[in-house]
Design an enzyme around this catalytic site. Sequence first.
Site, PDB file in Angstrom:
ATOM      1  N   ASP A  37      -5.208   5.580 -15.036  1.00 44.24           N
ATOM      2  CA  ASP A  37      -6.179   4.774 -14.299  1.00 44.24           C
ATOM      3  C   ASP A  37      -5.459   4.035 -13.162  1.00 44.24           C
ATOM      4  OD1 ASP A  37      -7.933   2.846 -13.405  1.00 44.24           O
ATOM      5  OD2 ASP A  37      -8.601   2.249 -15.394  1.00 44.24           O
ATOM      6  N   LYS A  56       0.854  -1.203   0.000  1.00 43.12           N
ATOM      7  CA  LYS A  56       0.000   0.000   0.000  1.00 43.12           C
ATOM      8  C   LYS A  56       0.886   1.247   0.000  1.00 43.12           C
ATOM      9  CE  LYS A  56      -2.670   3.345   1.976  1.00 43.12           C
ATOM     10  NZ  LYS A  56      -2.252   4.631   2.539  1.00 43.12           N
ATOM     11  N   HIS A  66       4.018  11.375  10.622  1.00 36.95           N
ATOM     12  CA  HIS A  66       2.620  11.427  10.188  1.00 36.95           C
ATOM     13  C   HIS A  66       1.855  12.509  10.919  1.00 36.95           C
ATOM     14  CE1 HIS A  66       1.429   7.470   8.026  1.00 36.95           C
ATOM     15  NE2 HIS A  66       2.300   8.183   7.365  1.00 36.95           N
TER      16      HIS A  66
HETATM   17  C1  MEV Z   1       0.592   4.711   5.059  1.00 35.07           C
HETATM   18  O1  MEV Z   1      -0.160   5.339   4.058  1.00 35.07           O
HETATM   19  C2  MEV Z   1       1.612   3.768   4.431  1.00 35.07           C
HETATM   20  C3  MEV Z   1       2.436   2.944   5.429  1.00 35.07           C
HETATM   21  O2  MEV Z   1       1.555   2.257   6.296  1.00 35.07           O
HETATM   22  C4  MEV Z   1       3.254   1.998   4.607  1.00 35.07           C
HETATM   23  C5  MEV Z   1       4.007   0.953   5.407  1.00 35.07           C
HETATM   24  O3  MEV Z   1       3.588   0.615   6.523  1.00 35.07           O
HETATM   25  O4  MEV Z   1       5.001   0.436   4.853  1.00 35.07           O
HETATM   26  C6  MEV Z   1       3.285   3.840   6.282  1.00 35.07           C
END
Ligand code: MEV
Length: 445
Positions: free
Chosen positions: A297, A281, A394
């Site tokens: 896309d 992700k 974050h």
């Molecule tokens: C958050 O958008 C993405 C992460 O969770 C990816 C990861 O944990 O490697 C920080």
Amino acid sequence: MNNNIISGCSKMNKNAKIEMVASRFTNPEAIIDELKSYWHENPAIQRLFDEFSENTISNFYFPLGIAPNFNINGKMYLVPMVIEESSVVAAASNSAKYWAPKGGFRAEVISTTKVGQVHFIWNGDVKKLQSYFPELKRNLIEGTRHITENMEKRGGGILDIELVDMSDKLDNYFQLKATFDTQDAMGANFINSCLEEFAMILKEHLAESEHYTGAEKECQVIMSILSNYTPECLVKVTVECDINCLRNAGDIDDPEHFAWKFEKAVRIAQIDPHRATTHNKGIFNGIDAVALATGNDFRAIEAGGHTYAARDGKYRSLTDVDVSGGKFRYWLTVPIALGTVGGLTSLHPMAKFSLQLLENPPAQDLMKIAASVGMANNFGALKSLVTKGIQVGHMKMHLLNILNSLDANDLEKAKAVEYFAQHKVSYNSVKKFLAGMRQTVAANL
Ligand code: MEV
């Protein structure tokens, strides 16, 4: 809640749609004003956006950011990214700056082949179908000339068509499986048009050829559609340096230990699907943001990437690492089917701008750029995870969202940013800080 079926929505004009939507709220006038406040002031541009989709009532804004310092194969890029998640652009930028002086991202396109299938049910002698397939294949290629002509002039077209016997998995199930080169176009319309024509030619071939008798003269075409699994539209990105060079003021003071932990983090993402999903992700945070910025896309790219991650039957990390001989080498291999011509690429003003910012790259260069950004985001995430943790960064990036949700004014925001440079950010700590500030201001009035 009104549970009645709505008929004829698509035929209503835009104002009627907005009124219908607003009537579901207790404050319809305010809702109408709000929806209209996000319309573009230039009616021609608004119309363009309206016509991208159906039943449009307003625009939904996402920020367009830039990630500087991407050294990809020795060329420096300023990469446009469209994403709503705070810290993704910052993470990509930090990683880009970190790797730029260490040789940057080495990216190579391994292959650019795309796939499409005609899925059909046919009840007959398989050997017959196989032995007359060369004749059918000639018909398929000749019969789609009117579609492929222009693509062929650009160096692309149909690469091959095979007959695939899947009848051991589903009774009488076969495929025409075709591969395509679509050059700089994503090529979905081109591929799907070829496939629908193939389906007609297949039916004609069976009906008209004297080779087939009885039920063999017919087939049921179930569907004709491209596949978003593009394991042969593949790009690989590598970063590499001496382990000692991994040192970074602020988070990596022991490069050996960092490399050891980093390697373990990647191994975990290779063996545990829960971790692999989040790991990947993080890669798609970057790839999707570039795909969106350039009018591509991103759902197609994501879908293909996740299938590729499970290609050996188990879902795994898309990256791999080698820490040996004093060297740290980290690489990402991912299918990315995207285009730099056609679709929204020149229609959406910001997609057009983004491609111009990247100096109008051919699709293969955009594949390299998107993969490098995916790699940068993933490296940034792992670097934080195995050192100071993800939340410090974050929450710092999320600070403005919290301040906005608490209606902070410009002065309050500036003071909060200054204060939280040295303090831990959480919703409560920001709320408390604001309350304190507001109290002091009130006391001094
Ligand atoms: C958050 O958008 C993405 C992460 O969770 C990816 C990861 O944990 O490697 C920080």
